[in-house]
Write an enzyme that holds these catalytic residues in place. Structure first.
Site, mmCIF file in Angstrom:
data_model
loop_
_atom_site.group_PDB
_atom_site.id
_atom_site.type_symbol
_atom_site.label_atom_id
_atom_site.label_comp_id
_atom_site.label_asym_id
_atom_site.label_seq_id
_atom_site.Cartn_x
_atom_site.Cartn_y
_atom_site.Cartn_z
ATOM 1 N N ASP A 19 53.212 35.597 22.298
ATOM 2 C CA ASP A 19 52.003 35.573 22.715
ATOM 3 C C ASP A 19 51.361 36.625 22.139
ATOM 4 O O ASP A 19 52.119 37.540 21.643
ATOM 5 C CB ASP A 19 52.334 35.700 24.302
ATOM 6 C CG ASP A 19 50.858 35.980 24.978
ATOM 7 O OD1 ASP A 19 49.964 35.177 24.834
ATOM 8 O OD2 ASP A 19 50.842 37.130 25.664
ATOM 9 N N ASP A 21 48.212 38.547 23.636
ATOM 10 C CA ASP A 21 47.682 39.965 24.247
ATOM 11 C C ASP A 21 48.694 40.205 25.407
ATOM 12 O O ASP A 21 49.124 39.555 26.114
ATOM 13 C CB ASP A 21 46.333 39.451 25.062
ATOM 14 C CG ASP A 21 45.198 39.065 23.757
ATOM 15 O OD1 ASP A 21 45.294 39.969 22.986
ATOM 16 O OD2 ASP A 21 44.521 38.064 24.055
ATOM 17 N N GLU A 27 47.356 44.692 26.120
ATOM 18 C CA GLU A 27 46.346 43.842 27.012
ATOM 19 C C GLU A 27 45.115 44.433 27.629
ATOM 20 O O GLU A 27 45.393 45.633 28.053
ATOM 21 C CB GLU A 27 47.182 43.340 28.478
ATOM 22 C CG GLU A 27 46.580 42.674 29.465
ATOM 23 C CD GLU A 27 45.836 41.429 28.961
ATOM 24 O OE1 GLU A 27 44.544 41.173 28.672
ATOM 25 O OE2 GLU A 27 46.601 40.577 28.498
ATOM 26 N N VAL A 28 44.211 44.119 27.196
ATOM 27 C CA VAL A 28 42.769 44.802 27.522
ATOM 28 C C VAL A 28 41.891 44.096 28.223
ATOM 29 O O VAL A 28 40.608 44.149 28.315
ATOM 30 C CB VAL A 28 42.017 45.551 26.335
ATOM 31 C CG1 VAL A 28 43.158 46.577 25.658
ATOM 32 C CG2 VAL A 28 41.657 44.314 25.187
ATOM 33 N N GLY A 29 42.143 42.836 28.855
ATOM 34 C CA GLY A 29 41.356 41.746 29.233
ATOM 35 C C GLY A 29 40.752 40.983 28.213
ATOM 36 O O GLY A 29 41.507 40.994 26.936
ATOM 37 N N TYR A 30 39.635 40.488 28.081
ATOM 38 C CA TYR A 30 39.088 39.824 27.113
ATOM 39 C C TYR A 30 38.690 40.351 25.798
ATOM 40 O O TYR A 30 38.184 41.487 25.881
ATOM 41 C CB TYR A 30 37.892 38.952 27.435
ATOM 42 C CG TYR A 30 38.236 37.744 28.356
ATOM 43 C CD1 TYR A 30 38.723 36.631 28.137
ATOM 44 C CD2 TYR A 30 38.116 37.709 29.854
ATOM 45 C CE1 TYR A 30 39.237 35.481 29.013
ATOM 46 C CE2 TYR A 30 38.598 36.998 30.772
ATOM 47 C CZ TYR A 30 38.893 35.817 30.359
ATOM 48 O OH TYR A 30 39.298 34.758 31.091
ATOM 49 N N ASN A 62 46.411 31.779 24.339
ATOM 50 C CA ASN A 62 45.289 31.029 24.867
ATOM 51 C C ASN A 62 44.062 32.031 25.020
ATOM 52 O O ASN A 62 44.282 33.261 25.059
ATOM 53 C CB ASN A 62 45.485 31.077 26.485
ATOM 54 C CG ASN A 62 46.508 30.044 26.745
ATOM 55 O OD1 ASN A 62 47.100 29.278 25.944
ATOM 56 N ND2 ASN A 62 46.953 30.003 28.016
ATOM 57 N N GLN A 63 42.945 31.555 24.588
ATOM 58 C CA GLN A 63 41.634 32.401 24.374
ATOM 59 C C GLN A 63 40.572 31.670 25.006
ATOM 60 O O GLN A 63 39.622 31.204 24.508
ATOM 61 C CB GLN A 63 41.382 32.535 22.790
ATOM 62 C CG GLN A 63 42.424 33.417 22.164
ATOM 63 C CD GLN A 63 42.498 34.889 22.845
ATOM 64 O OE1 GLN A 63 41.613 35.193 23.005
ATOM 65 N NE2 GLN A 63 43.533 35.365 22.773
#
Length: 202
Positions: A19, A21, A27-30, A62-63
């Protein structure tokens, strides 16, 4: 050894699917700007370890920020160029990057769609297997979400959940409701890769 006489194709290779993010990157959100793309501390070493093992290193992410209207699809490519460059600085490389920009209920078509690629569905892994000649039965999916684990299970790979990103919270607060479970819980991507390489999946 070639798969069959005269084709010149080698036998399918195992892969380590990762994966993005929360697993390879912070992991910073979007990630709505290239500047928000930063690697986790041991990701370079982890991907380099996959490279050295002869397995394919593949990101599947996933984006849905595209479907949700948070950013345009071309930005995903720019972020992935940045991720590749950061890995390359440490001598690590990815053999493939697959992403799903869809969401089943958010946004407008064509991004609003019931697709087969959004994890926990296995579409990205199956497509990679077809395009890159991956032996899924000897491969692993590593991620920080039960969606990653579900995608790996559906594609027939082994699965490892990392405690970076959302992993720790998912394990502590949500695991009672899981319908699938990872084969192993790892501290981070390097720990997950090392453990995976030590398993001889048959």
């Amino acid at each position: 050894s070639p798969a069959s006489e005269g084709t010149g194709r080698m036998s399918p290779r195992p892969a380590i699917f990762m994966d993005r993010d929360g697993t390879v990157c912070q992991e910073v959100g979007y990630v709505n700007h290239v500047g928000r793309c930063a690697l986790l501390p041991r990701s370079v070493a982890a991907v380099r370890r996959v490279n050295e093992s002869g397995r394919l290193a593949i990101v599947a992410t996933n984006q849905a920020g595209v479907a949700r209207g948070y950013f345009e699809e071309p930005l995903i490519g720019e972020v992935h160029e940045r991720m590749r460059a950061l890995l390359a600085e440490g001598g690590a490389r990815l053999d493939g990057i697959y992403y799903c920009a869809h969401h089943p209920t958010a946004g407008e078509p064509p991004y609003r769609a019931e697709c087969d690629c959004r994890k926990p569905k296995p579409g990205m892994l199956l497509r990679a297997a077809q395009e890159l000649d991956v032996d899924l039965g000897r491969s692993w999916m590593i991620g920080d979400s039960i969606r990653d684990i579900g995608a790996g299970r559906a594609a027939g790979t082994g699965t490892v959940m990392v405690m970076t990103g959302y992993g720790q919270g998912e394990r502590q607060y949500r695991s009672a409701g899981w319908s699938v479970r990872p084969d192993y819980f790892a501290e981070d991507l390097l720990d997950a890769v090392e453990w995976s390489l030590n398993q001889e999946k048959t």
